[in-house]
Design a protein around this motif. Structure first.
Motif, PDB file in Angstrom:
ATOM      1  N   ASN A   1       0.824  -1.204   0.000  1.00  0.00           N
ATOM      2  CA  ASN A   1       0.000   0.000   0.000  1.00  0.00           C
ATOM      3  C   ASN A   1       0.864   1.263   0.000  1.00  0.00           C
ATOM      4  O   ASN A   1       0.374   2.349  -0.301  1.00  0.00           O
TER       5      ASN A   1
ATOM      6  N   THR B   1       2.130   3.809  -7.880  1.00  0.00           N
ATOM      7  CA  THR B   1       1.381   3.442  -6.690  1.00  0.00           C
ATOM      8  C   THR B   1       0.586   2.163  -6.947  1.00  0.00           C
ATOM      9  O   THR B   1       0.460   1.710  -8.090  1.00  0.00           O
TER      10      THR B   1
ATOM     11  N   ALA C   1      -2.565   1.996  -6.740  1.00  0.00           N
ATOM     12  CA  ALA C   1      -3.695   2.441  -7.574  1.00  0.00           C
ATOM     13  C   ALA C   1      -3.302   2.471  -9.048  1.00  0.00           C
ATOM     14  O   ALA C   1      -4.108   2.111  -9.924  1.00  0.00           O
ATOM     15  N   ASP C   2      -2.075   2.877  -9.349  1.00  0.00           N
ATOM     16  CA  ASP C   2      -1.591   2.876 -10.739  1.00  0.00           C
ATOM     17  C   ASP C   2      -1.568   1.456 -11.301  1.00  0.00           C
ATOM     18  O   ASP C   2      -1.986   1.214 -12.436  1.00  0.00           O
TER      19      ASP C   2
ATOM     20  N   GLU D   1      -3.325  -1.132 -10.272  1.00  0.00           N
ATOM     21  CA  GLU D   1      -4.703  -1.602 -10.433  1.00  0.00           C
ATOM     22  C   GLU D   1      -5.341  -1.022 -11.688  1.00  0.00           C
ATOM     23  O   GLU D   1      -6.041  -1.720 -12.421  1.00  0.00           O
ATOM     24  N   ARG D   2      -5.092   0.247 -11.956  1.00  0.00           N
ATOM     25  CA  ARG D   2      -5.627   0.888 -13.170  1.00  0.00           C
ATOM     26  C   ARG D   2      -5.099   0.178 -14.421  1.00  0.00           C
ATOM     27  O   ARG D   2      -5.855  -0.126 -15.344  1.00  0.00           O
TER      28      ARG D   2
ATOM     29  N   ARG E   1      -6.755  -3.237 -14.757  1.00  0.00           N
ATOM     30  CA  ARG E   1      -8.149  -3.163 -15.214  1.00  0.00           C
ATOM     31  C   ARG E   1      -8.215  -3.038 -16.737  1.00  0.00           C
ATOM     32  O   ARG E   1      -9.060  -3.654 -17.386  1.00  0.00           O
TER      33      ARG E   1
ATOM     34  N   GLN F   1      -5.643  -5.881  -0.791  1.00  0.00           N
ATOM     35  CA  GLN F   1      -4.342  -5.613  -0.170  1.00  0.00           C
ATOM     36  C   GLN F   1      -4.535  -5.589   1.331  1.00  0.00           C
ATOM     37  O   GLN F   1      -5.515  -5.037   1.840  1.00  0.00           O
TER      38      GLN F   1
END
Length: 145
Positions: free
Chosen positions: A13, A27, A29-30, A32-33, A36, A50
């Protein structure tokens, strides 16, 4: 539809902040993007989890039993000693690929051993965050066999 679970363990995280010289500046989030986008291309359903807590990861893996077709997991430091995590993965019998952003075999000696690798479909290490996409593509191919 093929269902893939992506699991990230302790300290992931903090990607983008934690040792950028080792783990880069992207990150979670990057990542995961990007996954996707790849999942849409592959026409698969993808879920992310996570935790910094071993038991929470084990519970999430148990929840994947009979639901997920494949798992991509970066177990972080649990890689090297978590027999409980290994047992959970063995118990659910869902194929998985182990991913590491850095090359664990080129780092400190304690990082060279993975207790998960012997039961994994494969291990991708040292290719940065791109390793996640490679693992996703490989586990989808494995799951569709």
């Amino acid at each position: 539809m093929t269902n893939i679970l992506v699991v990230n363990g302790p300290n992931l995280n903090m990607l983008g902040k934690r040792e950028p010289s080792v783990y880069g500046t992207e990150t979670l989030a990057d990542i995961e993007r990007q996954l996707r986008i790849a999942a849409d291309e592959l026409d698969v359903r993808i879920d992310f989890f996570q935790s910094n807590v071993e038991g929470e990861i084990i519970n999430r893996l148990h929840d994947a039993f009979g639901v997920c077709d494949g798992i991509v997991i970066n177990p972080g430091a649990f890689t090297h000693y978590s027999y409980a995590l290994r047992d959970a993965l063995a118990t659910i019998s869902v194929p998985f690929i182990e991913v590491h952003i850095s090359n664990i075999h080129a780092r400190e000696a304690f990082r060279h051993l993975s207790v998960l690798a012997p039961i994994a479909v494969g291990q991708i290490t040292g290719l940065g965050t791109y390793g996640y996409e490679l693992a996703l593509r490989a586990i989808v191919k494995t799951a569709k066999k």
